[in-house]
Design a protein around this motif. Sequence first.
Motif, PDB file in Angstrom:
ATOM      1  N   TYR A 128     -15.281 -10.041   6.248  1.00 10.32           N
ATOM      2  CA  TYR A 128     -15.750  -9.457   7.387  1.00 10.32           C
ATOM      3  C   TYR A 128     -15.176  -8.197   8.007  1.00 10.32           C
ATOM      4  O   TYR A 128     -13.521  -7.909   8.064  1.00 10.32           O
ATOM      5  CB  TYR A 128     -16.058  -9.562   8.263  1.00 10.32           C
ATOM      6  CG  TYR A 128     -16.496  -9.630   9.965  1.00 10.32           C
ATOM      7  CD1 TYR A 128     -18.471  -8.606   9.857  1.00 10.32           C
ATOM      8  CD2 TYR A 128     -16.239  -8.899  10.810  1.00 10.32           C
ATOM      9  CE1 TYR A 128     -18.591  -8.425  10.950  1.00 10.32           C
ATOM     10  CE2 TYR A 128     -16.603  -7.956  12.127  1.00 10.32           C
ATOM     11  CZ  TYR A 128     -17.859  -7.796  11.515  1.00 10.32           C
ATOM     12  OH  TYR A 128     -18.495  -7.073  12.660  1.00 10.32           O
ATOM     13  N   LYS A 129     -15.714  -6.859   7.833  1.00 11.30           N
ATOM     14  CA  LYS A 129     -14.987  -5.567   7.470  1.00 11.30           C
ATOM     15  C   LYS A 129     -13.575  -5.505   6.688  1.00 11.30           C
ATOM     16  O   LYS A 129     -12.682  -4.890   7.381  1.00 11.30           O
ATOM     17  CB  LYS A 129     -15.475  -5.041   8.996  1.00 11.30           C
ATOM     18  CG  LYS A 129     -16.571  -4.801   9.397  1.00 11.30           C
ATOM     19  CD  LYS A 129     -17.061  -3.937  10.422  1.00 11.30           C
ATOM     20  CE  LYS A 129     -18.363  -4.235  11.116  1.00 11.30           C
ATOM     21  NZ  LYS A 129     -18.955  -3.573  11.887  1.00 11.30           N
ATOM     22  N   VAL A 175     -12.175 -14.266   6.213  1.00  8.63           N
ATOM     23  CA  VAL A 175     -12.637 -15.015   7.692  1.00  8.63           C
ATOM     24  C   VAL A 175     -11.954 -15.903   7.647  1.00  8.63           C
ATOM     25  O   VAL A 175     -11.001 -15.927   6.685  1.00  8.63           O
ATOM     26  CB  VAL A 175     -14.726 -15.922   7.542  1.00  8.63           C
ATOM     27  CG1 VAL A 175     -15.022 -14.853   7.536  1.00  8.63           C
ATOM     28  CG2 VAL A 175     -14.437 -16.660   5.892  1.00  8.63           C
ATOM     29  N   VAL A 234     -21.649 -13.982   6.742  1.00  6.94           N
ATOM     30  CA  VAL A 234     -20.615 -14.340   7.669  1.00  6.94           C
ATOM     31  C   VAL A 234     -21.449 -13.646   9.105  1.00  6.94           C
ATOM     32  O   VAL A 234     -21.565 -12.383   9.526  1.00  6.94           O
ATOM     33  CB  VAL A 234     -19.616 -13.410   7.782  1.00  6.94           C
ATOM     34  CG1 VAL A 234     -18.318 -12.750   8.550  1.00  6.94           C
ATOM     35  CG2 VAL A 234     -18.389 -13.507   5.793  1.00  6.94           C
ATOM     36  N   PRO A 260     -21.676 -11.826  12.326  1.00  5.23           N
ATOM     37  CA  PRO A 260     -20.997 -10.325  13.588  1.00  5.23           C
ATOM     38  C   PRO A 260     -20.085 -10.648  14.525  1.00  5.23           C
ATOM     39  O   PRO A 260     -20.105 -10.955  15.389  1.00  5.23           O
ATOM     40  CB  PRO A 260     -22.563  -9.893  13.875  1.00  5.23           C
ATOM     41  CG  PRO A 260     -23.228 -11.369  14.609  1.00  5.23           C
ATOM     42  CD  PRO A 260     -22.921 -12.480  13.390  1.00  5.23           C
ATOM     43  N   HIS A 313     -19.678 -19.389   9.709  1.00  9.90           N
ATOM     44  CA  HIS A 313     -20.565 -18.397   8.630  1.00  9.90           C
ATOM     45  C   HIS A 313     -21.157 -19.482   7.545  1.00  9.90           C
ATOM     46  O   HIS A 313     -20.784 -19.384   6.577  1.00  9.90           O
ATOM     47  CB  HIS A 313     -18.908 -17.560   8.208  1.00  9.90           C
ATOM     48  CG  HIS A 313     -18.309 -17.391   9.043  1.00  9.90           C
ATOM     49  ND1 HIS A 313     -18.675 -16.251   9.336  1.00  9.90           N
ATOM     50  CD2 HIS A 313     -17.106 -17.657   9.547  1.00  9.90           C
ATOM     51  CE1 HIS A 313     -17.393 -15.666  10.256  1.00  9.90           C
ATOM     52  NE2 HIS A 313     -17.000 -16.655  10.554  1.00  9.90           N
TER      53      HIS A 313
END
Length: 90
Positions: A57-58, A62, A28, A30, A23
């Motif tokens: 991430y969502k 991470v 970040v 996918p 990253h």
Amino acid sequence: MAQGRGKLYGRAIVCRGELSVVHPYGAVAPMNEIKEIARRHNLAVIEDCSNAHGALYKDRNVCTIGDIGCFSLYASKLVTANRRRRAGHG
């Protein structure tokens, strides 16, 4: 990339049954797509999060998304492994 040690796919490297993800600078990768590719090919996902401290991430941190999360150390990373210089020694 070392000779014959892996194959580079964007920000992911496949080598010896693992898929290593970087990253860079907080951008970040996918992870949903990467994890799906890894699942299809029976690969472990290793995240290098040394340049993404605190990145999400969502709504997930991470380094908690792949099978293994790590922080590599090098002089150009946010957390380095440089030895401390003593006064008078360059």
